[in-house]
Enzyme design. Structure first.
Site: not given
Ligand code: EPZ
Length: 422
Positions: A123, A308
């Protein structure tokens, strides 16, 4: 730590209300930092991530009040007393980095901890940093914190993102609303949560065009005023609960759902033989006869198949007829649900970013462990179809992104309960 116990085998019948989008709300809340007037968000979801963002904003000096049992958030940042987002909050929730752009635009300075890695990947924030530097900010990494300043204010620029990062698009768009001049953001993210944020910023007086396309143009203004904005429906919660009748059988209406929020996902469910149809109040999903059919899935930025929903789709494909190949192209480590599903009898081979799933007749309930938000809900979905009892531990991951999951599923006939941990 709480755990959730599911006994599989019941077909589902009923309705599930879809809440406001977590990932829209987490971008909308920092927008309050752009104005000294109040921002009211309605249809807000009641989630631990929202409470974490409230904590962060309060630590900066903003006021955040919740009304109507958490469904309405009243925010205001008339006086900002602190411009530092501390590591102990940011490490719990990466979306904390969305205060960077607004603070820079409003106060000319921000100190934001780097979030650090999380279960699904490293990230990094390089795309956020290069976008804000293009707007004239000076950003330096020191002792784990980004020290950002724009003493002369921000100025418009033409920016091309190397990747259509959702968070970087949100940070740059929010910062550009108060920059001097015009900003053209190319290869912008197109997710519905970006569109929702832009609609709110426009209500606050921002001049923005092109949201939902690859190029967003922002005309800087001197100040933004207060507004009231309804949070868009949560397409990831929607897709998650669409999988429930698909995997367990039966028919469920997702109230508030919209097919345009999940075009690629709905196409894949249809290809898998699941009935998906629009109703007056939302979307009806049914699986009448037999198992789903195997389909191949490749995650991509919107309007592609959402990363997701990859874990939830994998749970369905574990019980499908045939072999499916899932390719995860957005995050480098997002198959941690696979070993847990294999404990339930799933047959999955993972090689790097590709998982090959050989469907089985029936999964078997087992004790399994949640590792990240979407992996944890995929284990519950698998439990709905499994023979016997599945116990999912560490469900605090789940509570970050799903309101009352056991109530919503038991309301449709699932045998599911939460066991309070110590
Ligand atoms: C948002 O995260 C969502 N979170 C994520 O949802 C979602 O998975 C993701 O977008 C992709 O759709 C929120 O909106 C709060 P990205 P974000 O920047 O903005 C790399 C959930 O389950 N990247 O689009 O962090 C990054 O490492 C969460 O609700 C860089 O390399 O996603 C990743 O591999 C999980 N440099 C990819 O891009 C950067 O500067 C996508 O990241 C930024 C990102």
């Amino acid at each position: 730590m709480d755990s959730i116990v599911v006994r599989g085998g019941q077909e589902l019948q009923g309705r599930i209300p879809i809440a406001g989008a977590k990932n829209a709300c987490l971008a909308l809340m920092p927008a309050t930092l752009l104005s000294d007037e109040p921002l009211t968000l309605t249809n807000a979801p009641r989630l631990s991530d929202i409470r974490t963002m409230s904590l962060l904003l309060r630590s900066l000096g903003a006021e955040v009040a919740t009304m109507q049992d958490g469904r309405v958030l009243a925010l205001s940042s008339h006086d900002l007393s602190n411009l530092t987002a501390d590591y102990d909050i940011v490490r719990k929730m990466r979306a904390s980095n969305l205060v960077l752009g607004p603070l820079l635009a409003r106060a000319g300075r921000a100190v934001v901890s780097l979030p650090g890695g999380c279960a699904i990947g490293a990230r990094p924030m390089d795309i956020h940093i290069s976008g804000l530097e293009a707007l004239g900010a000076r950003i330096e990494l020191r002792d784990g914190y980004l020290h950002a300043e724009a003493p002369k204010g921000l100025r418009g620029a033409v920016i091309e993102q190397r990747f259509a990062s959702v968070g970087a698009t949100e940070n740059v768009v929010m910062a550009a609303t108060l920059a001097r001049g015009t900003t053209v953001l190319k290869n912008a993210a197109r997710e519905p949560e970006i569109v929702d944020l832009v609609r709110c910023l426009r209500t606050m007086g921002a001049e923005i065009e092109g949201e939902g396309t690859e190029t967003v143009t922002i005309e800087g203004v001197d100040r933004l005023h207060g507004a009231t904005h309804p949070v868009v429906a949560d397409r990831i919660e929607l897709g998650t609960y669409m999988i429930a009748p698909a995997i367990a059988g039966g028919a469920v209406e997702l109230v508030g759902g919209r097919i345009d929020l999940l075009p690629a996902f709905c196409e894949k469910l249809d290809a898998a033989g699941i009935s998906v149809s629009e109703t007056a109040e939302g979307i009806r999903v049914a699986r009448a006869n037999g198992r789903a059919r195997a389909v191949d899935v490749r995650t991509a930025v919107f309007p592609g198949f959402p990363t997701d929903l990859q874990a939830q789709m994998m749970a369905l494909l574990c019980t499908a007829e045939g072999t499916s190949v899932l390719e995860e192209t957005i995050f480098e480590n997002r198959f941690m649900h696979a070993p847990e599903l294999m404990r339930m009898g799933a047959r999955i081979e993972v090689h790097g970013g590709t998982a090959t799933v050989h469907g089985v007749d029936r999964l078997k309930g087992a004790p399994v462990m949640a590792t990240d938000l979407r992996a944890s809900v995929s284990l519950i979905l698998a439990g709905l179809a499994a023979e016997g009892e599945t116990v999912v531990s560490r469900v605090y991951h789940l509570d970050r992104g799903y309101e009352r999951v056991e109530e919503k599923l038991s309301g449709c006939g699932a045998t599911i309960e939460r066991i309070r941990g110590e």
